[in-house]
Design a protein around this motif. Sequence first.
Motif, PDB file in Angstrom:
ATOM      1  N   TYR A 194      35.668   4.428 -76.676  1.00  0.00           N
ATOM      2  CA  TYR A 194      34.530   5.344 -76.764  1.00  0.00           C
ATOM      3  C   TYR A 194      33.488   4.873 -77.765  1.00  0.00           C
ATOM      4  CZ  TYR A 194      37.278   6.977 -80.788  1.00  0.00           C
ATOM      5  OH  TYR A 194      38.007   7.036 -81.952  1.00  0.00           O
ATOM      6  N   ALA A 195      33.843   3.900 -78.619  1.00  0.00           N
ATOM      7  CA  ALA A 195      32.898   3.424 -79.633  1.00  0.00           C
ATOM      8  C   ALA A 195      31.927   2.381 -79.096  1.00  0.00           C
ATOM      9  CB  ALA A 195      33.654   2.856 -80.833  1.00  0.00           C
ATOM     10  N   ARG A 196      32.088   1.974 -77.854  1.00  0.00           N
ATOM     11  CA  ARG A 196      31.174   0.976 -77.292  1.00  0.00           C
ATOM     12  C   ARG A 196      29.713   1.418 -77.416  1.00  0.00           C
ATOM     13  NH1 ARG A 196      32.793  -3.192 -74.163  1.00  0.00           N
ATOM     14  NH2 ARG A 196      35.055  -3.427 -73.964  1.00  0.00           N
ATOM     15  N   SER A 197      29.487   2.696 -77.268  1.00  0.00           N
ATOM     16  CA  SER A 197      28.107   3.191 -77.297  1.00  0.00           C
ATOM     17  C   SER A 197      27.441   2.993 -78.648  1.00  0.00           C
ATOM     18  CB  SER A 197      28.073   4.672 -76.919  1.00  0.00           C
ATOM     19  OG  SER A 197      28.877   5.437 -77.808  1.00  0.00           O
ATOM     20  N   THR A 198      28.228   2.781 -79.712  1.00  0.00           N
ATOM     21  CA  THR A 198      27.616   2.614 -81.036  1.00  0.00           C
ATOM     22  C   THR A 198      26.799   1.326 -81.110  1.00  0.00           C
ATOM     23  OG1 THR A 198      29.570   1.501 -81.982  1.00  0.00           O
ATOM     24  CG2 THR A 198      29.485   3.906 -82.132  1.00  0.00           C
ATOM     25  N   HIS A 199      27.114   0.350 -80.268  1.00  0.00           N
ATOM     26  CA  HIS A 199      26.309  -0.870 -80.272  1.00  0.00           C
ATOM     27  C   HIS A 199      24.883  -0.593 -79.793  1.00  0.00           C
ATOM     28  CE1 HIS A 199      28.854  -3.863 -81.819  1.00  0.00           C
ATOM     29  NE2 HIS A 199      28.513  -4.858 -81.023  1.00  0.00           N
ATOM     30  N   SER A 200      24.744   0.382 -78.913  1.00  0.00           N
ATOM     31  CA  SER A 200      23.412   0.689 -78.412  1.00  0.00           C
ATOM     32  C   SER A 200      22.519   1.262 -79.513  1.00  0.00           C
ATOM     33  CB  SER A 200      23.495   1.670 -77.239  1.00  0.00           C
ATOM     34  OG  SER A 200      24.052   2.907 -77.650  1.00  0.00           O
ATOM     35  N   PHE A 201      23.133   1.842 -80.553  1.00  0.00           N
ATOM     36  CA  PHE A 201      22.351   2.356 -81.678  1.00  0.00           C
ATOM     37  C   PHE A 201      21.615   1.227 -82.396  1.00  0.00           C
ATOM     38  CE2 PHE A 201      25.917   5.731 -82.217  1.00  0.00           C
ATOM     39  CZ  PHE A 201      25.512   6.339 -81.043  1.00  0.00           C
ATOM     40  N   LEU A 202      22.155   0.012 -82.277  1.00  0.00           N
ATOM     41  CA  LEU A 202      21.561  -1.154 -82.938  1.00  0.00           C
ATOM     42  C   LEU A 202      20.750  -2.002 -81.963  1.00  0.00           C
ATOM     43  CD1 LEU A 202      24.624  -2.292 -85.113  1.00  0.00           C
ATOM     44  CD2 LEU A 202      22.740  -0.790 -85.754  1.00  0.00           C
ATOM     45  N   GLY A 203      20.531  -1.476 -80.770  1.00  0.00           N
ATOM     46  CA  GLY A 203      19.758  -2.219 -79.793  1.00  0.00           C
ATOM     47  C   GLY A 203      20.549  -3.286 -79.071  1.00  0.00           C
ATOM     48  N   MET A 204      21.898  -3.229 -79.163  1.00  0.00           N
ATOM     49  CA  MET A 204      22.747  -4.185 -78.469  1.00  0.00           C
ATOM     50  C   MET A 204      23.395  -3.514 -77.269  1.00  0.00           C
ATOM     51  SD  MET A 204      24.537  -6.394 -81.548  1.00  0.00           S
ATOM     52  CE  MET A 204      25.123  -4.994 -82.519  1.00  0.00           C
ATOM     53  N   GLU A 205      24.008  -4.308 -76.414  1.00  0.00           N
ATOM     54  CA  GLU A 205      24.633  -3.792 -75.207  1.00  0.00           C
ATOM     55  C   GLU A 205      26.055  -3.324 -75.498  1.00  0.00           C
ATOM     56  OE1 GLU A 205      23.092  -3.309 -72.368  1.00  0.00           O
ATOM     57  OE2 GLU A 205      21.245  -4.163 -73.184  1.00  0.00           O
ATOM     58  N   ALA A 206      26.550  -2.419 -74.624  1.00  0.00           N
ATOM     59  CA  ALA A 206      27.908  -1.899 -74.775  1.00  0.00           C
ATOM     60  C   ALA A 206      28.900  -2.660 -73.907  1.00  0.00           C
ATOM     61  CB  ALA A 206      27.935  -0.416 -74.409  1.00  0.00           C
ATOM     62  N   ASP A 207      28.468  -3.780 -73.345  1.00  0.00           N
ATOM     63  CA  ASP A 207      29.347  -4.578 -72.494  1.00  0.00           C
ATOM     64  C   ASP A 207      30.197  -5.520 -73.345  1.00  0.00           C
ATOM     65  OD1 ASP A 207      27.442  -6.378 -73.349  1.00  0.00           O
ATOM     66  OD2 ASP A 207      26.506  -6.644 -71.384  1.00  0.00           O
ATOM     67  N   ASP A 208      30.344  -6.767 -72.954  1.00  0.00           N
ATOM     68  CA  ASP A 208      31.126  -7.734 -73.736  1.00  0.00           C
ATOM     69  C   ASP A 208      30.541  -7.974 -75.123  1.00  0.00           C
ATOM     70  OD1 ASP A 208      33.245  -8.176 -72.109  1.00  0.00           O
ATOM     71  OD2 ASP A 208      32.495 -10.036 -71.218  1.00  0.00           O
ATOM     72  N   THR A 209      29.275  -7.599 -75.301  1.00  0.00           N
ATOM     73  CA  THR A 209      28.668  -7.746 -76.624  1.00  0.00           C
ATOM     74  C   THR A 209      29.457  -6.977 -77.666  1.00  0.00           C
ATOM     75  OG1 THR A 209      26.510  -7.871 -75.544  1.00  0.00           O
ATOM     76  CG2 THR A 209      26.514  -7.497 -77.922  1.00  0.00           C
ATOM     77  N   PHE A 210      29.976  -5.835 -77.292  1.00  0.00           N
ATOM     78  CA  PHE A 210      30.768  -5.010 -78.209  1.00  0.00           C
ATOM     79  C   PHE A 210      31.981  -5.764 -78.726  1.00  0.00           C
ATOM     80  CE2 PHE A 210      34.202  -1.905 -78.925  1.00  0.00           C
ATOM     81  CZ  PHE A 210      33.595  -1.063 -79.853  1.00  0.00           C
ATOM     82  N   GLN A 211      32.517  -6.632 -77.916  1.00  0.00           N
ATOM     83  CA  GLN A 211      33.720  -7.384 -78.265  1.00  0.00           C
ATOM     84  C   GLN A 211      33.403  -8.679 -79.004  1.00  0.00           C
ATOM     85  OE1 GLN A 211      36.175  -8.132 -74.834  1.00  0.00           O
ATOM     86  NE2 GLN A 211      37.065  -9.968 -75.736  1.00  0.00           N
ATOM     87  N   HIS A 212      32.269  -9.290 -78.677  1.00  0.00           N
ATOM     88  CA  HIS A 212      31.974 -10.624 -79.197  1.00  0.00           C
ATOM     89  C   HIS A 212      30.953 -10.649 -80.330  1.00  0.00           C
ATOM     90  CE1 HIS A 212      34.427 -12.428 -76.127  1.00  0.00           C
ATOM     91  NE2 HIS A 212      33.749 -11.807 -75.176  1.00  0.00           N
TER      92      HIS A 212
END
Length: 287
Positions: free
Chosen positions: A21-39
């Motif tokens: 459920y924390a994937r969406s926190t990357h979008s707060f920084l203008g990043m994607e919630a896809d593999d970007t969250f992991q890498h």
Amino acid sequence: MPFDWSLNPYRGCQHGCSFCYARSTHSFLGMEADDTFQHHIVYKENAAEALRLQLDKWRRSRSGVQREVAIGTATDPYQPIEAKMKLTRQCLELLSEYQVPVSITTRSPLILRDLDVLKQMNITSINISINTLDPSVWRNLEPFTPSPALRLETVSRLVEEGFHAGIFMAPILPFLTDDEDSMESLIRSASEANVKFVMSSILRLNTSEVKSWFFQTLRTHYPQYVPGYAQLYQGSVYAKDSYRTETKARIQRLFSKYRIPVNEPFERKAAPVQHQEEQPVQLSFSF
């Protein structure tokens, strides 16, 4: 929430759980919630320094109320980067100094590295997340987490060391980990590990980013279940009430069968906490 403060030294998680459920926190920084969250992992380089400032302010203003800090509410505090950065350990050392009540949630045996610090702390609980023993489901949905067997060994060791440690059986995944045999296998293993409690929680798809990524994973590995999930989660972040009621009833029967202590999350409401003025510096790098 069953805590007053949360602490997450990292944003993003190398474990790459498809349902996080924390994937969406990357979008707060203008990043994607896809593999970007992991890498692309963001870390708070001055986490301990910022924490000390807040603990000092708390010590000066507190009215005798001990407020609990929950570590790992968003991303795993013992994901692989912690082995090098040791930010979680630095924060634990400070919390030990101030004797603040602490709970920790993780999927990683790396927590055993810090037994020396943990034994000096006011630990209210250690929650080891395991939602399945099925090797196929584990590898498809949690590609870079430690194996369920290692996590069971970890919680057993923590109990042996005297900690109030148990299993966070979460998230329960419809059609994948919610059948009677799968849940009973995990609960029986928890009992054999002498856990102090088990918490359970059904999958929550809290944002469109999380839902989109999870459904993409389903289409890759379990396309036959996509229509069922679409129906269960239609118009809601939660599965339909009827499913949740029936699933929780089956879990309770298994807890009773194996005499597992139940420790349900979200049992109490925390007092309102004002936002702190100090904002920790964040740096990041990619893997």
